[in-house]
Write an enzyme that holds these catalytic residues in place. Structure first.
Site, mmCIF file in Angstrom:
data_model
loop_
_atom_site.group_PDB
_atom_site.id
_atom_site.type_symbol
_atom_site.label_atom_id
_atom_site.label_comp_id
_atom_site.label_asym_id
_atom_site.label_seq_id
_atom_site.Cartn_x
_atom_site.Cartn_y
_atom_site.Cartn_z
ATOM 1 N N ASP A 7 0.882 -1.162 0.000
ATOM 2 C CA ASP A 7 0.000 0.000 0.000
ATOM 3 C C ASP A 7 0.919 1.211 0.000
ATOM 4 O OD1 ASP A 7 -2.366 1.547 0.211
ATOM 5 O OD2 ASP A 7 -2.051 1.741 2.363
ATOM 6 N N GLU A 68 -1.071 -1.218 -4.904
ATOM 7 C CA GLU A 68 -2.290 -0.452 -5.145
ATOM 8 C C GLU A 68 -2.064 0.515 -6.295
ATOM 9 O OE1 GLU A 68 -5.116 1.028 -1.977
ATOM 10 O OE2 GLU A 68 -4.150 2.900 -2.591
ATOM 11 N N ASP A 141 -2.662 1.248 6.925
ATOM 12 C CA ASP A 141 -1.826 0.974 5.742
ATOM 13 C C ASP A 141 -1.367 -0.487 5.726
ATOM 14 O OD1 ASP A 141 -1.232 4.015 4.934
ATOM 15 O OD2 ASP A 141 -0.987 3.784 7.097
#
Length: 176
Positions: A7, A68, A141
């Site tokens: 992430d 991501e 996160d």
């Protein structure tokens, strides 16, 4: 399949490793956050992200890195930092010959919670349940990185079959 989920973020870059196959219980092998000081020079922060990702790659030897996909936000400076951290993660994987998969936030949320509009608490709760953890990974996160890895494990077989079908269709078109 062993997947390192990333992430991306410049201040906090979530990382998580999940192992398993679609349709079977998954196992979390590690979760954490690569942090950089907000007052450091950009170049130094990117090097710190690189070093952190490299340590995770060395320690866990993933088959795939799921990152991501950066999407446009209202805050340009935030999206720039996210994009830069994302590029570092992709570079680290590519340097080692590890395939990289990009997943959108809504795709990850839909895969893990059933809704592409789920909030961070819902994602954290489902990651906790799916990986049979005692509590949600913190910060968010870290949970998001695990969600990315789970999403990839669950979606990779279908994406692979789709790519094979497209390739087969394209090759039939060339032989006519």
């Amino acid at each position: 399949m062993r997947v390192l989920g990333v992430d991306p973020g410049l201040t906090r870059c979530g990382v998580g490793v999940v192992e398993g196959v679609a349709g079977r219980p998954l196992t979390m092998l590690g979760v954490g956050v690569v942090r950089t000081p907000t007052d450091a020079e950009l170049g130094h922060r990117l090097v710190a992200v690189e070093q952190g990702i490299e340590e995770w790659l060395d320690a866990h030897r993933p088959d795939v890195v799921a990152v991501e996909r950066v999407f446009s936000q209202h805050n340009v400076s935030t999206v720039m930092g996210t994009a830069q951290a994302s590029a570092v993660a992709m570079l680290c994987a590519a340097r080692r010959g590890i395939p990289v998969a990009l997943h959108t936030p809504s795709e990850v949320k839909a895969a893990v919670t059933g809704s592409g509009r789920a909030d961070k608490a819902q994602v954290g709760a489902m990651v906790t349940r799916l990986l049979r953890l005692a509590e949600p990974p913190r910060p968010a996160d870290a949970a998001d990185a695990l969600a990315l890895a789970i999403c990839h494990i669950w979606r990779a077989p279908a994406q692979s079959r789709l790519q094979q079908a497209v390739a087969q269709h394209a090759s039939k078109g060339r032989t006519r």
